[in-house]
Design a protein around this motif. Structure first.
Motif, PDB file in Angstrom:
ATOM      1  N   VAL A   8       2.180  -1.930   9.247  1.00  0.00           N
ATOM      2  CA  VAL A   8       2.928  -2.573   8.166  1.00  0.00           C
ATOM      3  C   VAL A   8       3.168  -1.547   7.074  1.00  0.00           C
ATOM      4  O   VAL A   8       2.217  -1.012   6.492  1.00  0.00           O
ATOM      5  N   ALA A   9       4.447  -1.278   6.787  1.00  0.00           N
ATOM      6  CA  ALA A   9       4.771  -0.243   5.804  1.00  0.00           C
ATOM      7  C   ALA A   9       4.718  -0.770   4.378  1.00  0.00           C
ATOM      8  O   ALA A   9       4.274  -0.072   3.462  1.00  0.00           O
ATOM      9  N   ASP A  10       5.187  -1.997   4.156  1.00  0.00           N
ATOM     10  CA  ASP A  10       5.222  -2.532   2.799  1.00  0.00           C
ATOM     11  C   ASP A  10       5.059  -4.042   2.843  1.00  0.00           C
ATOM     12  O   ASP A  10       4.941  -4.645   3.904  1.00  0.00           O
ATOM     13  N   ALA A  11       5.056  -4.644   1.656  1.00  0.00           N
ATOM     14  CA  ALA A  11       4.891  -6.092   1.537  1.00  0.00           C
ATOM     15  C   ALA A  11       5.732  -6.573   0.362  1.00  0.00           C
ATOM     16  O   ALA A  11       6.270  -5.770  -0.410  1.00  0.00           O
ATOM     17  N   THR A  12       5.833  -7.889   0.227  1.00  0.00           N
ATOM     18  CA  THR A  12       6.630  -8.495  -0.840  1.00  0.00           C
ATOM     19  C   THR A  12       5.746  -9.406  -1.680  1.00  0.00           C
ATOM     20  O   THR A  12       4.966 -10.196  -1.135  1.00  0.00           O
ATOM     21  N   VAL A  13       5.868  -9.293  -3.004  1.00  0.00           N
ATOM     22  CA  VAL A  13       5.130 -10.176  -3.910  1.00  0.00           C
ATOM     23  C   VAL A  13       5.775 -11.559  -3.854  1.00  0.00           C
ATOM     24  O   VAL A  13       6.966 -11.712  -4.150  1.00  0.00           O
ATOM     25  N   GLN A  17     -13.819 -15.338 -11.313  1.00  0.00           N
ATOM     26  CA  GLN A  17     -14.041 -14.408 -10.211  1.00  0.00           C
ATOM     27  C   GLN A  17     -13.665 -15.063  -8.883  1.00  0.00           C
ATOM     28  O   GLN A  17     -13.975 -16.235  -8.642  1.00  0.00           O
ATOM     29  N   ASP A  18     -12.969 -14.303  -8.042  1.00  0.00           N
ATOM     30  CA  ASP A  18     -12.498 -14.725  -6.719  1.00  0.00           C
ATOM     31  C   ASP A  18     -11.371 -15.756  -6.785  1.00  0.00           C
ATOM     32  O   ASP A  18     -10.956 -16.282  -5.753  1.00  0.00           O
ATOM     33  N   GLU A  19     -10.861 -16.048  -7.972  1.00  0.00           N
ATOM     34  CA  GLU A  19      -9.704 -16.940  -8.085  1.00  0.00           C
ATOM     35  C   GLU A  19      -8.441 -16.164  -7.703  1.00  0.00           C
ATOM     36  O   GLU A  19      -8.276 -15.005  -8.079  1.00  0.00           O
ATOM     37  N   VAL A  20      -7.547 -16.811  -6.949  1.00  0.00           N
ATOM     38  CA  VAL A  20      -6.345 -16.131  -6.461  1.00  0.00           C
ATOM     39  C   VAL A  20      -5.412 -15.828  -7.628  1.00  0.00           C
ATOM     40  O   VAL A  20      -5.046 -16.722  -8.396  1.00  0.00           O
ATOM     41  N   LEU A  21      -5.031 -14.553  -7.751  1.00  0.00           N
ATOM     42  CA  LEU A  21      -4.116 -14.137  -8.804  1.00  0.00           C
ATOM     43  C   LEU A  21      -2.677 -14.068  -8.309  1.00  0.00           C
ATOM     44  O   LEU A  21      -1.754 -14.512  -8.988  1.00  0.00           O
ATOM     45  N   VAL A  22      -2.485 -13.486  -7.130  1.00  0.00           N
ATOM     46  CA  VAL A  22      -1.134 -13.257  -6.620  1.00  0.00           C
ATOM     47  C   VAL A  22      -1.172 -13.318  -5.096  1.00  0.00           C
ATOM     48  O   VAL A  22      -2.187 -12.995  -4.478  1.00  0.00           O
ATOM     49  N   GLU A  23      -0.060 -13.764  -4.509  1.00  0.00           N
ATOM     50  CA  GLU A  23       0.081 -13.806  -3.054  1.00  0.00           C
ATOM     51  C   GLU A  23       1.113 -12.774  -2.625  1.00  0.00           C
ATOM     52  O   GLU A  23       2.175 -12.649  -3.243  1.00  0.00           O
ATOM     53  N   ILE A  24       0.787 -12.029  -1.563  1.00  0.00           N
ATOM     54  CA  ILE A  24       1.657 -10.974  -1.040  1.00  0.00           C
ATOM     55  C   ILE A  24       1.924 -11.267   0.429  1.00  0.00           C
ATOM     56  O   ILE A  24       1.000 -11.588   1.182  1.00  0.00           O
ATOM     57  N   GLU A  25       3.185 -11.156   0.828  1.00  0.00           N
ATOM     58  CA  GLU A  25       3.576 -11.475   2.201  1.00  0.00           C
ATOM     59  C   GLU A  25       4.042 -10.225   2.927  1.00  0.00           C
ATOM     60  O   GLU A  25       4.859  -9.458   2.414  1.00  0.00           O
ATOM     61  N   MET A  63      15.148 -16.861   3.475  1.00  0.00           N
ATOM     62  CA  MET A  63      14.047 -16.812   4.431  1.00  0.00           C
ATOM     63  C   MET A  63      12.908 -15.973   3.871  1.00  0.00           C
ATOM     64  O   MET A  63      13.132 -14.983   3.173  1.00  0.00           O
ATOM     65  N   THR A  64      11.699 -16.389   4.185  1.00  0.00           N
ATOM     66  CA  THR A  64      10.552 -15.575   3.812  1.00  0.00           C
ATOM     67  C   THR A  64      10.510 -14.332   4.697  1.00  0.00           C
ATOM     68  O   THR A  64      11.173 -14.257   5.735  1.00  0.00           O
ATOM     69  N   ARG A  65       9.731 -13.369   4.269  1.00  0.00           N
ATOM     70  CA  ARG A  65       9.635 -12.119   5.032  1.00  0.00           C
ATOM     71  C   ARG A  65       9.114 -12.378   6.444  1.00  0.00           C
ATOM     72  O   ARG A  65       9.594 -11.789   7.418  1.00  0.00           O
ATOM     73  N   LEU A  66       8.152 -13.280   6.558  1.00  0.00           N
ATOM     74  CA  LEU A  66       7.563 -13.578   7.861  1.00  0.00           C
ATOM     75  C   LEU A  66       8.584 -14.236   8.785  1.00  0.00           C
ATOM     76  O   LEU A  66       8.731 -13.861   9.953  1.00  0.00           O
ATOM     77  N   ARG A  67       9.326 -15.216   8.281  1.00  0.00           N
ATOM     78  CA  ARG A  67      10.326 -15.896   9.107  1.00  0.00           C
ATOM     79  C   ARG A  67      11.485 -14.961   9.459  1.00  0.00           C
ATOM     80  O   ARG A  67      12.061 -15.055  10.547  1.00  0.00           O
ATOM     81  N   ALA A  68      11.852 -14.087   8.544  1.00  0.00           N
ATOM     82  CA  ALA A  68      12.922 -13.135   8.845  1.00  0.00           C
ATOM     83  C   ALA A  68      12.519 -12.210   9.990  1.00  0.00           C
ATOM     84  O   ALA A  68      13.336 -11.886  10.865  1.00  0.00           O
TER      85      ALA A  68
END
Length: 224
Positions: A14-19, A32-40, A173-178
């Motif tokens: 995997v070369a890169d990801a999307t915020v 602590q351990d609370e989710v700050l951001v999701e990356i796909e 489309m999301t990155r995964l679906r694309a």
């Protein structure tokens, strides 16, 4: 103490990801351990947790940005406490002004006023101390101009959706679906889509069954 929020180390393939989205805004307190951001990525959605309790102070990469491994996403201050929101004092309502005393109204005059939608301000009382009499109301009704006829309001237009119509909504489309769609199209375009048919003449076999089925059933007590 300031702490950096970094992109997790991505796999070699995997070369890169999307915020995708930030769960907190600048100035929000986090645990602590609370989710700050999701990356796909092309294969999975990664969650970046808070390393400790504190306050999110800066967001560098907004939703939709493309990031690589260990890239700086934002900063937070460990051990800080979010400022309490300012509460504005409610405006003090002005003291109500005492309404002027209405003149007394005779019962018959009050009933006639209600029937003609009149108030005490519309009638000049001629009785003692301004008391409103029935004759005063009758005079006010006679002096009142006739109301113009009210035109009938047009019937509202109701737009009815066609029976069986389906709502459509186009979303990116999301990155995964694309990536899934890309792989499916590649498989369709690079693989030969063939269907094989094998034909067999079963007539000789059916004739043999017809010839021996009675003898077989008599001997083995079972149908052929």
């Amino acid at each position: 103490m300031s702490s950096e929020i970094l992109t997790p180390v991505l796999p070699e393939s995997v070369a890169d990801a999307t915020v995708v989205t930030w769960s907190k805004k600048v100035g929000d307190s986090v645990k602590q351990d609370e989710v700050l951001v999701e990356i796909e990525t092309d294969k999975v959605v990664l969650e970046v947790p808070a390393p400790a309790d504190g306050v999110l102070t800066e967001i560098i990469e907004q939703a939709g940005a493309t990031v690589i491994s260990s890239q700086l996403l934002g900063r937070m201050t460990i051990g800080a406490v979010a400022a309490a929101p300012k509460v504005e004092a409610a405006p003090v309502a002005a003291a109500p002004v005492a309404a002027s005393a209405e003149p007394q109204t005779a019962p018959a005059a009050r009933k006639l006023m209600a029937e003609n939608n009149l108030t005490a301000a519309d009638v000049d009382g001629s009785g003692k101390q301004g008391r409103i009499l029935k004759e005063d109301v009758q005079a006010a009704v006679a002096a009142k101009p006739a109301a113009a006829p009210v035109a009938a309001a047009p019937a509202p237009t109701v737009t009815v959706a066609a029976s069986g119509a389906r709502m459509e909504q186009r979303v990116p489309m999301t990155r995964l679906r694309a990536r899934i769609a890309e792989r499916l199209m590649y498989a369709k375009q690079s693989t030969a889509m063939l269907t094989t048919f094998n034909e067999i003449d079963m007539k000789p076999l059916m004739d043999m069954r017809t010839e021996y089925k009675d003898a077989f059933e008599k001997k083995h007590k079972a149908k052929l």
